[in-house]
Write a protein that holds these residues in place. Structure first.
Motif, short mmCIF file in Angstrom:
data_model
loop_
_atom_site.label_atom_id
_atom_site.label_comp_id
_atom_site.label_asym_id
_atom_site.label_seq_id
_atom_site.Cartn_x
_atom_site.Cartn_y
_atom_site.Cartn_z
N ILE A 156 36.61 59.97 -25.07
CA ILE A 156 36.85 59.49 -26.44
C ILE A 156 37.01 57.98 -26.43
O ILE A 156 37.72 57.43 -25.60
N ALA A 157 36.35 57.31 -27.36
CA ALA A 157 36.48 55.86 -27.51
C ALA A 157 36.60 55.54 -28.99
O ALA A 157 35.98 56.19 -29.83
N GLN A 158 37.41 54.53 -29.31
CA GLN A 158 37.65 54.19 -30.71
C GLN A 158 37.58 52.68 -30.93
O GLN A 158 38.06 51.90 -30.11
N GLY A 159 36.96 52.30 -32.04
CA GLY A 159 36.91 50.90 -32.43
C GLY A 159 37.39 50.72 -33.86
O GLY A 159 37.09 51.55 -34.72
N ASP A 197 25.18 39.64 -34.05
CA ASP A 197 26.55 39.21 -34.35
C ASP A 197 27.41 40.40 -34.76
O ASP A 197 28.58 40.52 -34.36
N LYS A 198 26.83 41.28 -35.57
CA LYS A 198 27.59 42.45 -36.01
C LYS A 198 27.95 43.33 -34.83
O LYS A 198 29.10 43.77 -34.69
N ASN A 199 26.99 43.61 -33.96
CA ASN A 199 27.25 44.48 -32.81
C ASN A 199 28.33 43.93 -31.90
O ASN A 199 29.06 44.68 -31.24
N SER A 200 28.44 42.61 -31.85
CA SER A 200 29.40 41.99 -30.92
C SER A 200 30.84 42.16 -31.38
O SER A 200 31.77 42.05 -30.56
N ILE A 201 31.07 42.44 -32.67
CA ILE A 201 32.44 42.52 -33.17
C ILE A 201 32.74 43.78 -33.97
O ILE A 201 33.90 44.04 -34.30
N SER A 202 31.74 44.57 -34.29
CA SER A 202 31.94 45.70 -35.18
C SER A 202 32.73 46.83 -34.54
O SER A 202 32.92 46.89 -33.32
N HIS A 203 33.18 47.74 -35.37
CA HIS A 203 33.88 48.94 -34.92
C HIS A 203 33.02 49.76 -33.97
O HIS A 203 33.50 50.26 -32.96
N ARG A 204 31.73 49.86 -34.29
CA ARG A 204 30.84 50.65 -33.43
C ARG A 204 30.58 49.93 -32.12
O ARG A 204 30.54 50.55 -31.05
N GLY A 205 30.40 48.63 -32.19
CA GLY A 205 30.22 47.86 -30.97
C GLY A 205 31.43 47.96 -30.06
O GLY A 205 31.30 48.12 -28.84
N GLN A 206 32.63 47.89 -30.64
CA GLN A 206 33.85 48.02 -29.85
C GLN A 206 33.94 49.40 -29.20
O GLN A 206 34.29 49.52 -28.02
N ALA A 207 33.63 50.45 -29.98
CA ALA A 207 33.75 51.81 -29.46
C ALA A 207 32.75 52.06 -28.34
O ALA A 207 33.08 52.70 -27.33
N ILE A 208 31.54 51.55 -28.49
CA ILE A 208 30.54 51.75 -27.45
C ILE A 208 30.95 51.03 -26.16
O ILE A 208 30.81 51.57 -25.06
N GLN A 209 31.50 49.82 -26.30
CA GLN A 209 31.95 49.11 -25.11
C GLN A 209 33.09 49.87 -24.42
O GLN A 209 33.15 49.92 -23.19
N GLN A 210 33.98 50.46 -25.21
CA GLN A 210 35.06 51.27 -24.63
C GLN A 210 34.51 52.49 -23.91
O GLN A 210 34.98 52.88 -22.84
N LEU A 211 33.49 53.11 -24.53
CA LEU A 211 32.87 54.28 -23.90
C LEU A 211 32.22 53.90 -22.58
O LEU A 211 32.43 54.56 -21.56
N LEU A 212 31.47 52.81 -22.59
CA LEU A 212 30.80 52.38 -21.37
C LEU A 212 31.81 52.02 -20.28
O LEU A 212 31.55 52.26 -19.09
N ALA A 213 32.95 51.47 -20.68
CA ALA A 213 33.97 51.09 -19.71
C ALA A 213 34.57 52.31 -19.01
O ALA A 213 35.12 52.20 -17.91
N GLN A 214 34.46 53.47 -19.63
CA GLN A 214 34.99 54.70 -19.03
C GLN A 214 33.98 55.39 -18.13
O GLN A 214 34.31 56.37 -17.46
N LEU A 215 32.75 54.88 -18.11
CA LEU A 215 31.73 55.42 -17.21
C LEU A 215 31.61 54.50 -16.00
O LEU A 215 31.36 53.31 -16.16
#
Length: 217
Positions: A156-159, A197-215
């Motif tokens: 689970i990842a959240q942004g 720019d949006k991907n770098s700060i958005s809720h979805r961008g944050q969540a995806i980075q959190q997800l990737l960090a768990q892999l």
């Protein structure tokens, strides 16, 4: 065996290194495609529509519940690991509405113009009561990833993306509530940002980075 090994070896033999993205939303798909391409995963992300998988019935009461429901649904039908997104706009002054009902806030799923119009209308009494106070809001994105349909330990990842709600649309890009989502620090709406720019700060961008960090890539 690492999480990434488990995910890869759990794929169907005929479709090695494929994960299903449990969404048919074109705006979301475009954002996921850009962000995952930048991550250089040795995996092909396949939108569920390409596998003729219809949307799951989202009967959860939270973003987390709905994301898990969608991931399990796509994984069960495809036999592949699946990633699901459940996201929306929460406005505290409206009791965090539209929340999980963001895509169908005005009663018709995916009608951005009607959803935006309803949000503007619903906020009018609040603005009238406090005309000088900005209306706060936040975009929420929860991602759930399962190795298989009955995976007991979804990732689970959240942004969260904080901003203010405008009383009229601004900007021609983005989708959903982006034209009403104002970023004071940037003096811009989400709809006026470039995709990068949006991907770098958005809720979805944050969540995806959190997800990737768990892999353990």
């Amino acid at each position: 065996m690492s999480i990434i090994d488990t995910l890869l070896t759990s794929t169907h033999p005929a479709t090695d290194n494929q994960w299903v993205l449990a969404s048919n939303n074109k705006g979301k798909l475009a954002e996921f495609k850009r962000i995952f391409a930048e991550a250089n995963l040795d995996v092909t992300i396949v939108p569920q529509g390409q596998l003729n998988i219809e949307d799951a019935i989202e009967n959860g009461l939270s973003f987390v519940e709905n994301a898990i429901i969608k991931a399990r649904h796509a994984s069960r039908i495809s036999g592949l690991p699946a990633i699901a997104d459940d996201s929306g706009l929460c406005v505290p002054a409206l009791g965090n509405a539209p929340g999980i009902y963001s895509a169908r806030y005005a009663g018709e799923h995916g009608n951005d113009s009607k959803n935006n119009a309803k949000l503007i209308t619903d906020l009018q009494p609040i603005r009238a009561a406090k005309p000088d106070a900005p209306v706060k809001g936040m975009f929420v994105c929860v991602l759930a990833m399962v190795c298989h349909a009955d995976d007991p330990l979804p990732i689970i990842a959240q942004g969260l993306w904080h901003g203010e709600i405008l009383d009229a649309p601004h900007g021609a890009g983005g989708f959903g509530y982006d034209p009403l989502f104002w970023l004071p620090d940037l003096q811009a709406s989400a709809a006026s940002l470039s995709a990068a720019d949006k991907n770098s700060i958005s809720h979805r961008g944050q969540a995806i980075q959190q997800l990737l960090a768990q892999l353990p890539l």
